[in-house]
Motif scaffolding. Sequence first.
Motif, PDB file in Angstrom:
ATOM      1  N   PRO A   1       1.249 -23.272  -5.048  1.00  0.00           N
ATOM      2  CA  PRO A   1       0.204 -23.568  -6.035  1.00  0.00           C
ATOM      3  C   PRO A   1      -1.142 -23.009  -5.574  1.00  0.00           C
ATOM      4  O   PRO A   1      -1.349 -22.794  -4.378  1.00  0.00           O
ATOM      5  CB  PRO A   1       0.166 -25.098  -6.064  1.00  0.00           C
ATOM      6  N   PRO A   2      -2.056 -22.789  -6.504  1.00  0.00           N
ATOM      7  CA  PRO A   2      -3.376 -22.258  -6.139  1.00  0.00           C
ATOM      8  C   PRO A   2      -4.326 -23.359  -5.678  1.00  0.00           C
ATOM      9  O   PRO A   2      -5.388 -23.565  -6.236  1.00  0.00           O
ATOM     10  CB  PRO A   2      -3.847 -21.621  -7.446  1.00  0.00           C
ATOM     11  N   VAL A   3      -3.923 -24.085  -4.655  1.00  0.00           N
ATOM     12  CA  VAL A   3      -4.686 -25.227  -4.170  1.00  0.00           C
ATOM     13  C   VAL A   3      -5.032 -25.014  -2.696  1.00  0.00           C
ATOM     14  O   VAL A   3      -4.156 -24.707  -1.890  1.00  0.00           O
ATOM     15  CB  VAL A   3      -3.863 -26.532  -4.329  1.00  0.00           C
ATOM     16  N   GLU A   4      -6.312 -25.181  -2.357  1.00  0.00           N
ATOM     17  CA  GLU A   4      -6.799 -25.107  -0.984  1.00  0.00           C
ATOM     18  C   GLU A   4      -6.358 -23.837  -0.256  1.00  0.00           C
ATOM     19  O   GLU A   4      -6.022 -23.860   0.927  1.00  0.00           O
ATOM     20  CB  GLU A   4      -6.353 -26.340  -0.203  1.00  0.00           C
ATOM     21  N   GLY A   5      -6.305 -22.724  -0.959  1.00  0.00           N
ATOM     22  CA  GLY A   5      -5.976 -21.448  -0.341  1.00  0.00           C
ATOM     23  C   GLY A   5      -4.509 -21.224  -0.041  1.00  0.00           C
ATOM     24  O   GLY A   5      -4.150 -20.229   0.593  1.00  0.00           O
ATOM     25  N   ALA A   6      -3.642 -22.122  -0.497  1.00  0.00           N
ATOM     26  CA  ALA A   6      -2.215 -21.997  -0.195  1.00  0.00           C
ATOM     27  C   ALA A   6      -1.615 -20.729  -0.796  1.00  0.00           C
ATOM     28  O   ALA A   6      -0.824 -20.037  -0.143  1.00  0.00           O
ATOM     29  CB  ALA A   6      -1.453 -23.219  -0.701  1.00  0.00           C
ATOM     30  N   ALA A   7      -1.976 -20.396  -2.016  1.00  0.00           N
ATOM     31  CA  ALA A   7      -1.451 -19.184  -2.648  1.00  0.00           C
ATOM     32  C   ALA A   7      -1.978 -17.938  -1.943  1.00  0.00           C
ATOM     33  O   ALA A   7      -1.244 -16.957  -1.784  1.00  0.00           O
ATOM     34  CB  ALA A   7      -1.796 -19.157  -4.134  1.00  0.00           C
ATOM     35  N   ASN A   8      -3.221 -17.955  -1.509  1.00  0.00           N
ATOM     36  CA  ASN A   8      -3.775 -16.813  -0.776  1.00  0.00           C
ATOM     37  C   ASN A   8      -3.032 -16.605   0.542  1.00  0.00           C
ATOM     38  O   ASN A   8      -2.704 -15.477   0.913  1.00  0.00           O
ATOM     39  CB  ASN A   8      -5.266 -17.007  -0.505  1.00  0.00           C
ATOM     40  N   ASP A   9      -2.776 -17.683   1.259  1.00  0.00           N
ATOM     41  CA  ASP A   9      -2.050 -17.588   2.529  1.00  0.00           C
ATOM     42  C   ASP A   9      -0.643 -17.056   2.311  1.00  0.00           C
ATOM     43  O   ASP A   9      -0.186 -16.177   3.042  1.00  0.00           O
ATOM     44  CB  ASP A   9      -1.984 -18.946   3.227  1.00  0.00           C
ATOM     45  N   LEU A  10       0.052 -17.585   1.311  1.00  0.00           N
ATOM     46  CA  LEU A  10       1.406 -17.125   1.020  1.00  0.00           C
ATOM     47  C   LEU A  10       1.390 -15.668   0.573  1.00  0.00           C
ATOM     48  O   LEU A  10       2.274 -14.895   0.943  1.00  0.00           O
ATOM     49  CB  LEU A  10       2.066 -17.993  -0.045  1.00  0.00           C
ATOM     50  N   CYS A  11       0.399 -15.273  -0.175  1.00  0.00           N
ATOM     51  CA  CYS A  11       0.268 -13.888  -0.631  1.00  0.00           C
ATOM     52  C   CYS A  11       0.173 -12.944   0.571  1.00  0.00           C
ATOM     53  O   CYS A  11       0.891 -11.939   0.650  1.00  0.00           O
ATOM     54  CB  CYS A  11      -0.946 -13.754  -1.535  1.00  0.00           C
ATOM     55  N   ARG A  12      -0.671 -13.271   1.511  1.00  0.00           N
ATOM     56  CA  ARG A  12      -0.820 -12.450   2.719  1.00  0.00           C
ATOM     57  C   ARG A  12       0.482 -12.400   3.514  1.00  0.00           C
ATOM     58  O   ARG A  12       0.906 -11.333   3.952  1.00  0.00           O
ATOM     59  CB  ARG A  12      -1.935 -13.005   3.610  1.00  0.00           C
ATOM     60  N   GLU A  13       1.125 -13.544   3.693  1.00  0.00           N
ATOM     61  CA  GLU A  13       2.388 -13.601   4.439  1.00  0.00           C
ATOM     62  C   GLU A  13       3.479 -12.791   3.749  1.00  0.00           C
ATOM     63  O   GLU A  13       4.221 -12.049   4.400  1.00  0.00           O
ATOM     64  CB  GLU A  13       2.849 -15.051   4.590  1.00  0.00           C
ATOM     65  N   TYR A  14       3.583 -12.946   2.439  1.00  0.00           N
ATOM     66  CA  TYR A  14       4.632 -12.268   1.672  1.00  0.00           C
ATOM     67  C   TYR A  14       4.454 -10.751   1.712  1.00  0.00           C
ATOM     68  O   TYR A  14       5.403 -10.016   1.978  1.00  0.00           O
ATOM     69  CB  TYR A  14       4.619 -12.796   0.229  1.00  0.00           C
ATOM     70  N   ILE A  15       3.247 -10.275   1.481  1.00  0.00           N
ATOM     71  CA  ILE A  15       2.990  -8.829   1.503  1.00  0.00           C
ATOM     72  C   ILE A  15       3.215  -8.275   2.916  1.00  0.00           C
ATOM     73  O   ILE A  15       3.807  -7.207   3.084  1.00  0.00           O
ATOM     74  CB  ILE A  15       1.573  -8.508   0.986  1.00  0.00           C
ATOM     75  N   ALA A  16       2.778  -8.995   3.935  1.00  0.00           N
ATOM     76  CA  ALA A  16       3.002  -8.553   5.315  1.00  0.00           C
ATOM     77  C   ALA A  16       4.495  -8.425   5.608  1.00  0.00           C
ATOM     78  O   ALA A  16       4.945  -7.438   6.206  1.00  0.00           O
ATOM     79  CB  ALA A  16       2.348  -9.525   6.299  1.00  0.00           C
ATOM     80  N   LYS A  17       5.268  -9.405   5.177  1.00  0.00           N
ATOM     81  CA  LYS A  17       6.713  -9.381   5.401  1.00  0.00           C
ATOM     82  C   LYS A  17       7.355  -8.197   4.671  1.00  0.00           C
ATOM     83  O   LYS A  17       8.181  -7.482   5.241  1.00  0.00           O
ATOM     84  CB  LYS A  17       7.338 -10.697   4.932  1.00  0.00           C
ATOM     85  N   LEU A  18       6.971  -7.979   3.422  1.00  0.00           N
ATOM     86  CA  LEU A  18       7.538  -6.871   2.639  1.00  0.00           C
ATOM     87  C   LEU A  18       7.232  -5.514   3.266  1.00  0.00           C
ATOM     88  O   LEU A  18       8.066  -4.612   3.240  1.00  0.00           O
ATOM     89  CB  LEU A  18       7.002  -6.891   1.206  1.00  0.00           C
TER      90      LEU A  18
ATOM     91  N   GLU B   1       3.208   5.424   2.521  1.00  0.00           N
ATOM     92  CA  GLU B   1       4.207   4.511   3.067  1.00  0.00           C
ATOM     93  C   GLU B   1       4.220   3.192   2.286  1.00  0.00           C
ATOM     94  O   GLU B   1       5.277   2.683   1.921  1.00  0.00           O
ATOM     95  CB  GLU B   1       3.889   4.252   4.540  1.00  0.00           C
ATOM     96  N   VAL B   2       3.050   2.637   2.037  1.00  0.00           N
ATOM     97  CA  VAL B   2       2.931   1.375   1.301  1.00  0.00           C
ATOM     98  C   VAL B   2       3.473   1.545  -0.114  1.00  0.00           C
ATOM     99  O   VAL B   2       4.262   0.732  -0.593  1.00  0.00           O
ATOM    100  CB  VAL B   2       1.466   0.891   1.280  1.00  0.00           C
ATOM    101  N   ARG B   3       3.056   2.600  -0.781  1.00  0.00           N
ATOM    102  CA  ARG B   3       3.497   2.850  -2.160  1.00  0.00           C
ATOM    103  C   ARG B   3       5.020   2.984  -2.226  1.00  0.00           C
ATOM    104  O   ARG B   3       5.663   2.387  -3.091  1.00  0.00           O
ATOM    105  CB  ARG B   3       2.827   4.110  -2.697  1.00  0.00           C
ATOM    106  N   LYS B   4       5.601   3.738  -1.301  1.00  0.00           N
ATOM    107  CA  LYS B   4       7.044   3.948  -1.303  1.00  0.00           C
ATOM    108  C   LYS B   4       7.803   2.629  -1.120  1.00  0.00           C
ATOM    109  O   LYS B   4       8.746   2.337  -1.847  1.00  0.00           O
ATOM    110  CB  LYS B   4       7.448   4.918  -0.196  1.00  0.00           C
ATOM    111  N   ARG B   5       7.367   1.816  -0.167  1.00  0.00           N
ATOM    112  CA  ARG B   5       8.045   0.532   0.076  1.00  0.00           C
ATOM    113  C   ARG B   5       7.950  -0.392  -1.129  1.00  0.00           C
ATOM    114  O   ARG B   5       8.927  -1.031  -1.514  1.00  0.00           O
ATOM    115  CB  ARG B   5       7.452  -0.162   1.288  1.00  0.00           C
ATOM    116  N   ILE B   6       6.782  -0.467  -1.715  1.00  0.00           N
ATOM    117  CA  ILE B   6       6.589  -1.379  -2.849  1.00  0.00           C
ATOM    118  C   ILE B   6       7.342  -0.908  -4.080  1.00  0.00           C
ATOM    119  O   ILE B   6       8.010  -1.702  -4.759  1.00  0.00           O
ATOM    120  CB  ILE B   6       5.090  -1.567  -3.149  1.00  0.00           C
ATOM    121  N   GLU B   7       7.298   0.386  -4.369  1.00  0.00           N
ATOM    122  CA  GLU B   7       7.964   0.895  -5.563  1.00  0.00           C
ATOM    123  C   GLU B   7       9.475   0.730  -5.499  1.00  0.00           C
ATOM    124  O   GLU B   7      10.117   0.558  -6.526  1.00  0.00           O
ATOM    125  CB  GLU B   7       7.578   2.351  -5.811  1.00  0.00           C
ATOM    126  N   THR B   8      10.070   0.713  -4.289  1.00  0.00           N
ATOM    127  CA  THR B   8      11.506   0.491  -4.188  1.00  0.00           C
ATOM    128  C   THR B   8      11.865  -0.989  -4.384  1.00  0.00           C
ATOM    129  O   THR B   8      13.011  -1.302  -4.685  1.00  0.00           O
ATOM    130  CB  THR B   8      12.056   0.958  -2.817  1.00  0.00           C
TER     131      THR B   8
END
Length: 99
Positions: A42-59, A89-96
């Motif tokens: 949820p977008p509460v207390e920065g939780a979505a921002n933290d998950l966004c950073r973690e998810y993109i880093a993992k991908l 590199e980023v574009r290729k990984r994301i587009e796949t």
Amino acid sequence: MSPFARQESAGVVLQLWVQPRASKNELVEVRDGALKVRLTSPPVEGAANDLCREYIAKLLGVPRGDVQLVAGERSRHKRLLISGCAVDEVRKRIETMIK
């Protein structure tokens, strides 16, 4: 060059449109120059921002510390800076991964 990713001197900047409280974390599509990302947090207390950073880093296979939120802390429209990567590199990984 892809509209959702651009190279800057400090790294790659991603334009995101984030949908919080989704059923699962996933990349959806490129729409209006931004990468649409669904996140379970949820977008509460920065939780979505933290998950966004973690998810993109993992991908992208980079350390979480290399992904910084540079704009959009309280908005669905966000910009992330990915250090140590090239835009191709980023574009290729994301587009796949886009469904």
